[in-house]
Design an enzyme around this catalytic site. Structure first.
Site, PDB file in Angstrom:
ATOM      1  N   HIS A  20       0.797  -1.193  -0.125  1.00  0.00           N
ATOM      2  CA  HIS A  20       0.025  -0.316  -0.093  1.00  0.00           C
ATOM      3  C   HIS A  20       0.373   1.146  -0.048  1.00  0.00           C
ATOM      4  O   HIS A  20       0.268   2.560  -0.290  1.00  0.00           O
ATOM      5  CB  HIS A  20      -0.949   0.691   1.075  1.00  0.00           C
ATOM      6  CG  HIS A  20      -2.242  -1.058   1.370  1.00  0.00           C
ATOM      7  ND1 HIS A  20      -3.622  -0.343   0.869  1.00  0.00           N
ATOM      8  CD2 HIS A  20      -2.626  -1.860   0.883  1.00  0.00           C
ATOM      9  CE1 HIS A  20      -4.065  -1.228   0.544  1.00  0.00           C
ATOM     10  NE2 HIS A  20      -3.353  -2.035   0.771  1.00  0.00           N
ATOM     11  N   ASP A 114      -4.395   6.807   1.640  1.00  0.00           N
ATOM     12  CA  ASP A 114      -4.722   5.825   1.052  1.00  0.00           C
ATOM     13  C   ASP A 114      -6.671   5.529   1.622  1.00  0.00           C
ATOM     14  O   ASP A 114      -6.676   6.032   2.927  1.00  0.00           O
ATOM     15  CB  ASP A 114      -3.765   4.202   1.478  1.00  0.00           C
ATOM     16  CG  ASP A 114      -4.214   2.669   1.719  1.00  0.00           C
ATOM     17  OD1 ASP A 114      -3.341   2.477   0.914  1.00  0.00           O
ATOM     18  OD2 ASP A 114      -5.721   2.518   1.140  1.00  0.00           O
ATOM     19  N   HIS A 145     -16.979  -2.322  -1.630  1.00  0.00           N
ATOM     20  CA  HIS A 145     -16.893  -1.885  -0.263  1.00  0.00           C
ATOM     21  C   HIS A 145     -18.515  -0.574  -0.187  1.00  0.00           C
ATOM     22  O   HIS A 145     -18.997  -1.045   0.693  1.00  0.00           O
ATOM     23  CB  HIS A 145     -15.947  -1.028  -0.094  1.00  0.00           C
ATOM     24  CG  HIS A 145     -14.385  -2.058  -0.119  1.00  0.00           C
ATOM     25  ND1 HIS A 145     -14.683  -2.892   0.883  1.00  0.00           N
ATOM     26  CD2 HIS A 145     -14.118  -2.006  -0.943  1.00  0.00           C
ATOM     27  CE1 HIS A 145     -13.610  -3.606   0.430  1.00  0.00           C
ATOM     28  NE2 HIS A 145     -13.084  -3.825  -0.267  1.00  0.00           N
ATOM     29  N   THR A 275       3.445  -9.720  -1.771  1.00  0.00           N
ATOM     30  CA  THR A 275       4.120  -9.659  -0.428  1.00  0.00           C
ATOM     31  C   THR A 275       3.157 -10.039   0.507  1.00  0.00           C
ATOM     32  O   THR A 275       3.799 -10.591   1.821  1.00  0.00           O
ATOM     33  CB  THR A 275       4.389  -8.141  -0.437  1.00  0.00           C
ATOM     34  OG1 THR A 275       3.374  -7.645  -0.121  1.00  0.00           O
ATOM     35  CG2 THR A 275       5.487  -7.310  -1.554  1.00  0.00           C
ATOM     36  N   ALA A 328      12.149  -9.559  -7.014  1.00  0.00           N
ATOM     37  CA  ALA A 328      12.667  -9.978  -8.096  1.00  0.00           C
ATOM     38  C   ALA A 328      12.405  -8.587  -9.149  1.00  0.00           C
ATOM     39  O   ALA A 328      10.850  -8.100  -8.368  1.00  0.00           O
ATOM     40  CB  ALA A 328      12.071 -10.723  -8.909  1.00  0.00           C
ATOM     41  N   HIS A 345      -0.620 -14.029  -8.074  1.00  0.00           N
ATOM     42  CA  HIS A 345      -2.019 -13.637  -7.538  1.00  0.00           C
ATOM     43  C   HIS A 345      -2.564 -12.777  -8.028  1.00  0.00           C
ATOM     44  O   HIS A 345      -3.842 -12.792  -7.064  1.00  0.00           O
ATOM     45  CB  HIS A 345      -1.436 -14.407  -6.174  1.00  0.00           C
ATOM     46  CG  HIS A 345      -0.856 -12.361  -5.510  1.00  0.00           C
ATOM     47  ND1 HIS A 345       0.005 -11.389  -6.798  1.00  0.00           N
ATOM     48  CD2 HIS A 345      -1.479 -11.888  -4.679  1.00  0.00           C
ATOM     49  CE1 HIS A 345       0.029 -10.772  -6.144  1.00  0.00           C
ATOM     50  NE2 HIS A 345      -0.540 -10.794  -4.413  1.00  0.00           N
ATOM     51  N   GLU A 353       1.462  -4.205 -14.459  1.00  0.00           N
ATOM     52  CA  GLU A 353       2.368  -3.769 -14.186  1.00  0.00           C
ATOM     53  C   GLU A 353       3.014  -5.288 -15.213  1.00  0.00           C
ATOM     54  O   GLU A 353       3.514  -4.809 -16.034  1.00  0.00           O
ATOM     55  CB  GLU A 353       3.649  -4.457 -12.791  1.00  0.00           C
ATOM     56  CG  GLU A 353       3.483  -3.202 -12.253  1.00  0.00           C
ATOM     57  CD  GLU A 353       4.410  -3.818 -10.675  1.00  0.00           C
ATOM     58  OE1 GLU A 353       4.104  -2.765  -9.929  1.00  0.00           O
ATOM     59  OE2 GLU A 353       4.627  -5.067 -10.667  1.00  0.00           O
ATOM     60  N   ALA A 368      -8.487 -11.529  -0.930  1.00  0.00           N
ATOM     61  CA  ALA A 368      -9.291  -9.924  -0.753  1.00  0.00           C
ATOM     62  C   ALA A 368      -9.843  -9.913  -2.107  1.00  0.00           C
ATOM     63  O   ALA A 368     -10.472 -10.515  -2.760  1.00  0.00           O
ATOM     64  CB  ALA A 368      -8.140  -9.088  -0.502  1.00  0.00           C
TER      65      ALA A 368
END
Ligand code: UDP
Length: 447
Positions: A20, A114, A145, A275, A328, A345, A353, A368
């Site tokens: 984030h 954020d 949401h 991550t 990487a 994922h 990207e 998520a």
């Protein structure tokens, strides 16, 4: 004669978990160079500053004061997030004062946060300055949401709701027709609707309509039906942050790029799960077997402590065409011509990207918004294959083969080029993503 007005001072509040911080910092860099006369104070926990690219001039790093993460690094991430969020309102107030002092007394004139840091809205309101939110997760997932209560009243909640409705479409909510109940993020109707974090996200959905603007980094393909964001004052869809704020140079300590140089165009599978998401151990082993059986060269970003879950002898047997690294340089890796597929994922940053580098995806979402992303890549854009089942070695080989050598893969590659081109075009001067960014710049400049 009157003295000149003080410069604009934008305070940006990061959510210091998962991926984030980097997107907000990328936005801050883009804004700081577009508005060189303004001051930008980027506020996060000090340990999150280390990996950020160097900045200078009008973009300053301000640490939140201590005690935020005192749940200890051994505590689970949800515990640490809980502690952080409980302390956040007070720390946001304190950081505004620090930022002002640090800027020679120039008061904060705009708050950007954020979306997960929606508590910053109260601080902005007290100061009578605008609040702008960056929603750096999947564009369409913001609708889940904003419409959490509608979804709950339609389907019910918890596992009964999921069991009864898993395959039903969410087509009664504009924008979500391609999604099914089972693609929803945890905490919307299932997977713990009453956890602290789910409650936090539900309140985010209630608060976002109060933002002066909500910034959504995305692909041009999602820039069409803006009415779906009708509850928001000003949805500003901008381009992928990796294109908006490219960083150079990127370190390649484990020599991924030279390794890729020796492979033919579009021949390598790049594998990475971001991550925070982990494959269950059994699936990790099947994925490894599948990579081995497929014969496809692969570059796999996998932390050392997870490698004990790999099959015995895997590393030795695949040494000649496989490379495992702990980290990487993902953006240049994806832009390398040798990479032919991204086994991912489907975190939104990774997805942007990949698509903006023109690389098709084999999607193995874990939690998520990732299932929604996988669904969007397969159903809406046709640039990925959603691996919807538990990974088996045979299933993985078939999927990789279809993408690398099959007609489906060829079609996906043609489509991903178009999706990429449209996005790049929309970021050129006059393009819609570019115009939206300009609106944002004027807003933070107080115009
Ligand atoms: N990343 C990277 N190298 C790696 C693994 C990940 O640079 O070996 C970066 C990747 O480029 C992306 C981010 O980490 O920007 C992961 O973000 P994403 O939203 O995809 O996933 P999350 O970490 O939030 O699950």
């Amino acid at each position: 004669s009157s003295s000149p007005p003080p410069p604009q001072h934008v305070a940006l509040f990061a959510f210091p978990f998962g991926t984030h911080v980097a997107p907000l910092h990328a936005l801050a860099r883009a804004l700081a160079s577009a508005a060189p006369e303004a001051i930008f104070s980027f506020i996060s926990t000090p340990e999150t500053f280390t990996p950020l690219p160097q900045t200078s001039g009008n973009l300053r790093l301000i640490p939140f004061e201590g005690g935020m993460l005192d749940a200890g690094s051994s505590a689970g991430v949800l515990d640490r997030i809980g502690k952080f969020l409980a302390a956040a309102p007070e720390k946001i107030g304190a950081a505004v004062k620090t930022a002002k002092a640090n800027a020679g007394g120039v008061p904060v004139s705009c708050v950007v946060s954020d979306a997960f840091m929606w508590m910053a809205e109260s601080t902005a309101e007290e100061m009578r300055v605008p609040w702008i939110a960056l929603f750096s997760a999947f564009t369409l997932s913001i609708l889940t949401h904003i419409h959490t209560d509608d979804l709950r009243s339609h389907f019910g909640i918890e596992e009964e709701a999921m069991a009864a409705h898993a395959d039903e479409p969410l087509d009664f909510i504009p924008g979500l027709a391609a999604m099914r109940v089972r693609d929803l993020p945890e905490g919307i109707i299932h997977g713990g609707t009453n956890t602290n974090f789910s409650v936090h996200l539900r309140r985010m959905g209630q608060r976002l309509p109060r933002a002066a603007a909500v910034v959504l980094p995305t692909l041009a393909a999602f820039e069409q039906d803006l009415f779906v964001y009708g509850k928001l004052n000003l949805p500003l869809l901008i381009g992928p942050l990796n294109l908006l704020s490219p960083t150079t140079p990127i370190s390649d300590k484990e020599h991924c790029l030279p390794w890729l140089d020796s492979y033919a165009s579009s021949s390598v599978a790049y594998v990475a799960f971001g991550t925070v998401a982990f494959l269950p151990p059994a699936e990790l082993a099947e994925l490894a077997h599948g990579l081995e059986d497929s014969g496809v060269p692969f570059l796999w970003s996998i932390k050392k402590d997870l490698r004990s879950g790999l099959p015995d002898g895997f590393e030795e047997r695949t040494r000649l065409r496989g490379k495992l690294v702990s980290w990487a340089p993902q953006v240049p890796v994806l832009s390398h011509p040798a990479v032919g597929v991204f086994v991912s994922h489907c975190g939104w940053n990774s997805t942007l990207e990949s698509i903006s580098a023109g690389v098709v995806m084999l999607c193995k979402p874990i939690f998520a918004d990732q299932r929604m992303v996988a669904r969007a890549m397969e159903e809406m854009l046709g640039v990925g294959r959603y691996f919807d089942d538990v990974i088996t070695r045979e299933g993985f080989v078939t999927a990789v083969d279809g993408i690398m050598r099959g007609i489906d893969g060829k079609r996906m590659r043609e489509r991903v080029k178009k999706v990429r081109e449209k996005t790049v075009e929309a970021m050129l001067p006059g393009g819609r993503l570019s115009e939206n960014f300009n609106v944002l710049v004027e807003l933070v400049r107080g115009r």
